[in-house]
Structures are given as structure tokens and as C-alpha cells.
Design a protein around this motif. Structure first.
Motif, short mmCIF file in Angstrom:
data_model
loop_
_atom_site.label_atom_id
_atom_site.label_comp_id
_atom_site.label_asym_id
_atom_site.label_seq_id
_atom_site.Cartn_x
_atom_site.Cartn_y
_atom_site.Cartn_z
N VAL A 164 11.58 -1.92 84.86
CA VAL A 164 12.07 -3.30 84.79
C VAL A 164 12.28 -3.81 86.22
N GLY A 165 11.65 -4.92 86.55
CA GLY A 165 11.83 -5.55 87.86
C GLY A 165 12.85 -6.67 87.76
N PHE A 166 13.95 -6.55 88.48
CA PHE A 166 15.05 -7.52 88.42
C PHE A 166 14.87 -8.52 89.56
N ILE A 167 14.61 -9.79 89.21
CA ILE A 167 14.39 -10.84 90.21
C ILE A 167 15.74 -11.44 90.56
N ARG A 168 16.48 -10.77 91.41
CA ARG A 168 17.84 -11.21 91.73
C ARG A 168 17.86 -12.46 92.59
N HIS A 169 16.86 -12.64 93.44
CA HIS A 169 16.94 -13.78 94.37
C HIS A 169 16.89 -15.12 93.65
N PHE A 170 16.34 -15.17 92.43
CA PHE A 170 16.35 -16.42 91.68
C PHE A 170 17.77 -16.96 91.55
N HIS A 171 18.71 -16.07 91.15
CA HIS A 171 20.07 -16.55 90.89
C HIS A 171 21.05 -16.24 92.02
N GLU A 172 20.64 -15.43 92.99
CA GLU A 172 21.54 -15.14 94.10
C GLU A 172 21.31 -16.05 95.30
N ARG A 173 20.02 -16.36 95.60
CA ARG A 173 19.72 -17.15 96.79
C ARG A 173 19.05 -18.49 96.48
N ASP A 174 18.07 -18.49 95.60
CA ASP A 174 17.29 -19.71 95.36
C ASP A 174 18.16 -20.80 94.75
N LEU A 175 18.84 -20.45 93.66
CA LEU A 175 19.76 -21.37 92.98
C LEU A 175 20.99 -20.56 92.59
N PRO A 176 21.96 -20.40 93.47
CA PRO A 176 23.11 -19.53 93.16
C PRO A 176 23.76 -19.89 91.83
N ALA A 177 23.86 -18.89 90.97
CA ALA A 177 24.29 -19.12 89.59
C ALA A 177 25.81 -19.15 89.48
N HIS A 178 26.27 -19.74 88.38
CA HIS A 178 27.68 -19.67 88.00
C HIS A 178 28.08 -18.19 87.98
N PRO A 179 29.26 -17.84 88.48
CA PRO A 179 29.64 -16.42 88.56
C PRO A 179 29.56 -15.68 87.24
N GLU A 180 29.87 -16.36 86.14
CA GLU A 180 29.82 -15.67 84.85
C GLU A 180 28.39 -15.40 84.42
N VAL A 181 27.46 -16.26 84.79
CA VAL A 181 26.05 -16.01 84.52
C VAL A 181 25.57 -14.82 85.33
N ALA A 182 25.91 -14.80 86.61
CA ALA A 182 25.49 -13.70 87.49
C ALA A 182 26.05 -12.37 87.01
N ALA A 183 27.32 -12.36 86.62
CA ALA A 183 27.94 -11.12 86.14
C ALA A 183 27.27 -10.63 84.86
N ALA A 184 26.92 -11.55 83.98
CA ALA A 184 26.26 -11.17 82.73
C ALA A 184 24.89 -10.56 83.00
N LEU A 185 24.16 -11.09 83.98
CA LEU A 185 22.85 -10.54 84.33
C LEU A 185 22.97 -9.11 84.85
N GLU A 186 23.96 -8.86 85.68
CA GLU A 186 24.18 -7.50 86.17
C GLU A 186 24.51 -6.56 85.01
N ASP A 187 25.23 -7.08 84.04
CA ASP A 187 25.56 -6.27 82.87
C ASP A 187 24.32 -5.96 82.05
#
Length: 464
Positions: A262-285
Motif C-alpha cells: 500500500v502506497g500512502f500519499i501523505r503529501h496530498f493532505h500534509e503539504r498540498d492541502l493541509p487537512a483538518h486534524p481529525e481527517v489527518a488523524a483518521a488517515l493515519e489510523d
């Protein structure tokens, strides 16, 4: 047995076989629920109660006679109102087409009827699948059953709201820049944009010829596979249709994800368009859950969301202008404000803009293909925020483009959005899985493994 309106298509088929439920009883229960709830949700533009009941009687008689057409026989489906259903208006939620009655079924509707599914009626959409939640159209906008003061995503808004609220178990949407996956994300259901060319678009009002897809919207991954089974297939009269062999898209659902990459494209939500913290936390989960289930998860990079969005915008606006130019010249006032604003930039796109976007499109496709040589699926955000309030157009305008769905309309890869949590506001947050061309079954496999390992699909909205 669960209340009939919360049964999945799979459970409905089992109940029919066990004779604990009949198609007539199911449709009767759903029509009562629609009568009670839809005035507050506006999922339907046109409910075809009479047609649905006639189809239920026919399905019941056929099943009783041992002539089952398959797992969707007698199962109700809602249809986005840019898809033709013979004898019903196809309005695209617009004054432009208010009197437009379809003379024939779209190919996907023909396939659903062949499978024995029951067409419940036509569902709300953003105007011509490009506007937004609008109050200046002939019909009111659909609302989110998790909180009616918030929008349900779009443009397949009625499809998302209706499935989530238990008005019908299955729906069809369309997806040009994320319009199946946006309501799936906002309403906490499962929405798949299939591989480009897997499902015919003939009989569907076009928005962008090279970006449009028709996709299934359901409450469970297994139902999504069943609905895709019914509507997929080559259509030689659709220039974008691909000649691929028939397959069962649910064949891999029980295999789990052990040893999948599984390739996790983190930069989409971390750098390109920083996500709402709850969205980001759910993705890590989500990543942790997949790892616990045996998958290998590694961070990968792709071109930026800004690049994908620019390509999508030029192609979509250019192709949409070629469709809407006569009406925009002759009847501009008959469009709602949002659709008109989003369609008019196509008038100023040049041939050079379009060709340049298509050339860059080939390059970003190659970049995604390169990643998918090393990874079975990609994991990334869908929406960067929970849905905004209906009465806050500024916040809706700010958050609507904050998404990572558009890249996979540009590339045509299969992409699925599903619920990955609930924000403190009580609104769903989501995740997106992306796969190789025509490996939609693998995308569904990963989604099914995540669904089994979590309980989000069991959550039900308060509705009202």
C-alpha cells in the motif's frame, strides 16, 4: 432481522430466499420511509412510487416462480437525475431541462432492469453535475442526514443522502471530478469511481467526455461489488468504453490484505492541502489498521494536487463549454448562479490550453502508473474537511476544492471513498483507495478488509 430500510442488498437477497421478506413488503416500507423523511432531506427530484411498486410485484412473482435474475432481483436502486430512465424526466436539476422526458433507458438502467433491480426514481444533483448546493434552482438541494444543516457532498448529492438515510440500499452516481466519492465521504457510505471505460455512459447527460464515470454508491463494500457487477461491461456505442472480459468484482473480498503493498500519499493532505486534524488523524489510523491486517504501508509521492487540479479544470471546462455553449449564449439566466459561474470559463479556454492539459495529463498518468508498478493500491485522503453548513456559502466555496479525488478522474484509475471516522461535530470523515486499471476488485478487496476491521459502516446517521 434489521429494519427493512437498513438491510444491505446482500441481506435483502437472503431475506427473499428465506421468505422472511418480499419485494412488495420492502418497497412498501421504503416508500413509507421516503414519505416521512424525504421532505426534510430532498434526496428525490422525482419519486416513481407507482413504477417501483409495479416492478416489486413483478419481481415477487418471478422469485416465487423460481425465476431469480440474480443477487439484485427485487432490490431498489435510486438514480441520479442526469441518467436517463425511460418515461421519467431527466432534468439535471436545472430549469434548462425541466420538460426533458427520457425516451429510452441509459445502458446502465437497461442492465439494472435485466438484473431485476427496482428503479425508485430520480435523485437530486448539483445542476448539470457541476454547480453546488444551490437554492436558485427548480428543486431544493439535498441535505446531509448526519446533520441537515450541512451539505451531503456532490454532485451525486441525492444518491449519497438517500443511501445514508436508508431510503434505498443502492444508488448510481456520476463522477467527473469526484462526484461519487464526495457524497460518499460527506455521508459516510461507500462510493466507487470505476476504471474509466468500465461502465457505459450512454444515456447519461455528459459533463466532460474524457473525465466522466458512472459509479455505484452503497452502504457496504459487498453491495458496491454487486452493483458494479450489474452495470459494468463493454458498450461499443460509447466511445470511451473499454472491451474487457466480464468478471465478478466481489471475488476477492474475503482475501484480506496480508502482504499487499500500500502506497500512502501523505503529501496530498500534509503539504498540498493541509487537512483538518481529525481527517489527518483518521488517515493515519487507516494505515495502522491495514498494517495490523498484514499489509505493507509505505509513503509515496505523486505530482501535487495543484497540478492535477489544473489539468482537470482545463479539460473539464473546455469539454463542458462544447456542450453548454448554445444554452449559455441563448438562456444564461436559466442556469443557477453556481453552475453558470463554473461553466463560463470554458469560453476563454484556447485550443492550446486544451492540448497542453492533455499532454500534461499523459505525464501525470505515467507518474501514477509508475507508483502502481511497486504498489498494489494507493491510500490517500478524499475530502480534507467534514462537510460545511448549507447556509455558509463562503465556507462551502473554501472547502469544496479541498480534496484529493480529482487526480484519479484525470488518470482514470479506479478510486473508492468510504467512511474512516466521525469528527467531533458528528460528521463523517473519509479515506480513499486507488488501484491499477481494471483492478477494481483489488480496490474493493482492500476496502472490504478495512470495513471488517472497523465498525464505521455500522454507524447510522440521526437523519432528522
Amino acid at each position: 432481522m434489521s429494519a427493512p430500510h437498513w438491510l444491505s442488498a446482500t441481506e435483502i437477497g437472503q431475506a427473499f430466499a428465506a421468505k422472511t421478506l418480499s419485494p412488495v413488503e420492502l418497497v412498501t416500507a421504503l416508500l413509507a420511509r421516503i414519505e416521512a423523511l424525504d421532505p426534510k432531506l430532498n434526496a428525490f427530484i422525482r419519486l416513481d412510487a407507482e413504477g417501483a411498486m409495479q416492478a416489486a410485484v413483478q419481481a415477487q412473482n418471478e422469485i416465487a416462480a423460481g425465476r431469480s435474475r440474480g443477487p439484485l432481483h427485487g432490490v431498489p436502486v435510486g438514480i441520479k437525475d442526469i441518467i436517463d430512465v425511460a418515461g421519467l424526466p431527466t432534468t439535471a436539476h436545472s430549469k434548462i431541462l425541466v420538460g426533458n422526458v427520457a425516451k429510452a433507458d441509459a445502458v446502465v438502467i437497461q442492465k439494472l432492469r435485466q438484473a431485476g433491480a427496482i428503479i425508485m426514481g430520480k435523485l437530486s444533483t448539483h445542476e448539470f453535475a457541476i454547480g453546488g448546493p444551490s437554492f436558485d434552482l427548480p428543486f431544493p438541494p439535498a441535505r446531509n442526514p448526519w446533520n441537515r444543516e450541512h451539505h451531503p457532498g456532490g454532485s451525486s448529492s441525492g444518491s449519497g443522502a438517500g443511501v445514508a438515510a436508508g431510503l434505498f440500499p443502492l444508488a448510481l452516481g456520476t463522477d467527473t471530478g469526484g462526484s461519487v466519492r464526495n457524497p460518499a465521504s460527506a455521508c459516510g457510505i461507500v462510493g466507487l469511481k470505476p476504471t474509466y471505460g468500465l461502465v457505459s455512459r450512454r444515456g447519461v447527460f455528459p459533463l466532460s467526455f474524457t473525465l466522466d464515470h458512472v459509479g455505484p454508491m452503497t452502504r457496504t463494500v459487498a453491495d458496491n461489488a454487486l452493483l458494479l457487477d450489474a452495470i459494468a461491461g463493454h458498450d461499443p456505442a460509447d466511445p470511451g468504453s473499454a472491451a474487457t472480459p466480464a468478471r465478478k468484482f466481489g471475488n476477492l473480498l474475503d482475501r484480506g490484505v496480508r502482504d499487499l503493498r500500500v502506497g500512502f500519499i501523505r503529501h496530498f493532505h500534509e503539504r498540498d492541502l493541509p487537512a483538518h486534524p481529525e481527517v489527518a488523524a483518521a488517515l493515519e489510523d487507516v494505515a495502522r489498521v491495514l498494517q495490523a491486517e498484514g499489509a505493507q504501508v509505505h509513503t509515496v509521492t505523486l505530482p501535487t494536487l495543484t497540478e492535477f487540479a489544473g489539468i482537470n479544470r482545463v479539460i473539464l471546462c473546455s469539454e463542458a463549454w462544447s456542450i453548454h455553449a448554445p444554452w449559455l449564449r441563448e438562456r444564461p439566466g436559466d442556469y443557477g448562479k453556481l453552475a453558470r459561474r463554473r461553466l463560463l470559463p470554458g469560453a476563454f479556454m484556447t485550443a492550446g490550453d486544451y492540448v497542453g492539459a492533455q499532454r500534461r495529463r499523459a505525464e501525470v498518468i505515467a507518474a501514477v502508473e509508475d507508483r502502481l508498478r511497486d504498489y498494489d493500491v494507493l491510500l490517500c485522503a478524499s475530502s480534507m474537511d467534514p462537510s460545511s453548513r448549507m447556509d455558509d456559502p463562503d465556507e462551502t466555496a473554501r472547502t469544496y476544492p479541498r480534496q484529493a479525488r480529482t487526480p484519479f478522474n484525470v488518470t482514470g484509475h479506479p478510486a473508492l471513498a468510504m467512511m474512516s471516522g466521525l469528527a467531533r461535530s458528528g460528521l463523517p470523515v473519509s479515506v480513499q483507495f486507488v488501484g491499477r486499471y481494471f483492478e477494481d476488485a483489488t480496490v474493493l478487496r482492500v476496502a472490504a478488509a478495512y470495513e471488517r476491521a472497523t465498525a464505521w459502516h455500522k454507524k447510522k446517521p440521526p437523519v432528522v
